[in-house]
Design a protein around this motif. Structure first.
Motif, PDB file in Angstrom:
ATOM      1  N   GLY A  27      14.609  -1.555 -11.249  1.00  0.00           N
ATOM      2  CA  GLY A  27      14.261  -0.411 -10.416  1.00  0.00           C
ATOM      3  C   GLY A  27      12.830  -0.397  -9.933  1.00  0.00           C
ATOM      4  N   ALA A  28      12.025  -1.364 -10.362  1.00  0.00           N
ATOM      5  CA  ALA A  28      10.632  -1.419  -9.923  1.00  0.00           C
ATOM      6  C   ALA A  28      10.546  -1.859  -8.463  1.00  0.00           C
ATOM      7  N   GLN A  29       9.454  -1.490  -7.814  1.00  0.00           N
ATOM      8  CA  GLN A  29       9.140  -1.990  -6.477  1.00  0.00           C
ATOM      9  C   GLN A  29       8.278  -3.238  -6.663  1.00  0.00           C
ATOM     10  N   ARG A  86       0.832  -1.208   0.000  1.00  0.00           N
ATOM     11  CA  ARG A  86       0.000   0.000   0.000  1.00  0.00           C
ATOM     12  C   ARG A  86       0.864   1.254   0.000  1.00  0.00           C
ATOM     13  N   GLU A  87       1.917   1.243   0.798  1.00  0.00           N
ATOM     14  CA  GLU A  87       2.797   2.407   0.861  1.00  0.00           C
ATOM     15  C   GLU A  87       3.492   2.635  -0.473  1.00  0.00           C
ATOM     16  N   SER A  88       3.912   1.552  -1.133  1.00  0.00           N
ATOM     17  CA  SER A  88       4.595   1.681  -2.417  1.00  0.00           C
ATOM     18  C   SER A  88       3.673   2.253  -3.490  1.00  0.00           C
ATOM     19  N   ILE A  89       2.415   1.829  -3.474  1.00  0.00           N
ATOM     20  CA  ILE A  89       1.468   2.311  -4.490  1.00  0.00           C
ATOM     21  C   ILE A  89       1.107   3.766  -4.235  1.00  0.00           C
ATOM     22  N   GLY A  90       0.763   4.080  -2.977  1.00  0.00           N
ATOM     23  CA  GLY A  90       0.436   5.458  -2.627  1.00  0.00           C
ATOM     24  C   GLY A  90      -0.574   6.071  -3.579  1.00  0.00           C
ATOM     25  N   ILE A 139       7.368   0.203 -19.923  1.00  0.00           N
ATOM     26  CA  ILE A 139       6.862   1.370 -19.197  1.00  0.00           C
ATOM     27  C   ILE A 139       7.319   1.396 -17.740  1.00  0.00           C
ATOM     28  N   VAL A 140       8.025   0.360 -17.298  1.00  0.00           N
ATOM     29  CA  VAL A 140       8.481   0.313 -15.910  1.00  0.00           C
ATOM     30  C   VAL A 140       9.594   1.329 -15.691  1.00  0.00           C
ATOM     31  N   ASP A 141       9.445   2.127 -14.630  1.00  0.00           N
ATOM     32  CA  ASP A 141      10.497   3.069 -14.254  1.00  0.00           C
ATOM     33  C   ASP A 141      10.806   2.882 -12.775  1.00  0.00           C
ATOM     34  N   ALA A 142      11.660   3.717 -12.232  1.00  0.00           N
ATOM     35  CA  ALA A 142      12.068   3.583 -10.832  1.00  0.00           C
ATOM     36  C   ALA A 142      10.855   3.689  -9.912  1.00  0.00           C
TER      37      ALA A 142
END
Length: 237
Positions: free
Chosen positions: A174-176, A92-96, A143-146
């Protein structure tokens, strides 16, 4: 209902899996499996999804004579209760307030990945796409970025090592990446419940997901029970 009528007319033995034994579908079918989910008040269905899958697995276990699956289904309610207590706060924190993410799965867990992506859209107004771990590196990964969030749903089955390997590779970009497995090296392990059978493991995963996505929706200021533009019953034209 019309498809069931046509199948029965042409000699098929039809079975309705339903939460309403008085529904037109139930009346049209030869036999009815009542999923006993109780009233589904939320527009975004959850109870009926899980109990429909359980009914289908019970039917399959009987057809296949799969005693291991029968045993797993017998103990599944207790396992789902444990799964409902998991809510993945780190995810949840990562998505924000991010606008987009991926979910991945393989085999039966890919179906659960699709359900998770749909619920992200319905309850959080969040763009989410589900991919098989066998496909995600062929185009979508561009489309994946940091910090890009990825939820990888791994069951305890033959697909788990390959799915986790892909999750680790995406994390190296670099993805979460969050994965329900002990096998990960770069992706982040999140809590999960194993149920004793690879076909019931995905159901425990989606129950944990439901707990998480409800809290995420509220964090984002969205009522998860009343998604905008959606109604409980839609008309197909």
């Amino acid at each position: 209902v019309k498809m069931t009528h046509a199948a029965r007319r042409d000699g098929a033995h039809t079975i309705a899996i339903t939460n309403d034994t008085a529904s037109p579908l139930a009346n049209e079918a030869d036999r009815v499996l009542d999923i006993h989910a109780g009233p589904e008040r939320s527009v975004a269905a959850t109870k009926t999804f899980v109990t429909s899958a359980v009914a289908g697995l019970a039917l399959y276990a009987d057809w296949a004579g799969d005693d291991d699956l029968r045993a797993a289904l017998l103990y599944l309610p207790a396992q789902l209760k444990l799964a409902a207590e998991i809510d993945w706060p780190e995810l949840r924190e990562s998505i924000g307030q991010r606008p987009s993410l991926f979910t991945t799965g393989r085999g039966p867990a890919w179906a659960i990945s699709g359900e998770a992506a749909l619920k992200f859209k319905e309850t959080c107004q969040l763009h989410a796409e589900s991919y098989s771990s066998a496909e995600i590196l062929h185009g979508p990964i561009s489309i994946v970025d940091a910090g890009f969030p990825v939820l990888s749903l791994a069951a305890g089955d033959a697909a788990e090592p390959g799915l986790v390997d892909v999750a680790d590779r995406i994390a190296e970009m670099g993805a979460q990446v969050f994965v329900t497995s002990e096998m990960c090296r770069k992706a982040r392990r999140i809590d999960y419940v194993r149920t004793g059978h690879p076909l019931t493991d995905p159901l425990a995963l989606i129950v944990s997901f439901y707990s998480m996505v409800e809290r995420l929706a509220l964090d984002r200021g969205v009522d998860p029970d009343i998604p905008r533009h959606l109604r409980k019953v839609t008309e197909t034209v």
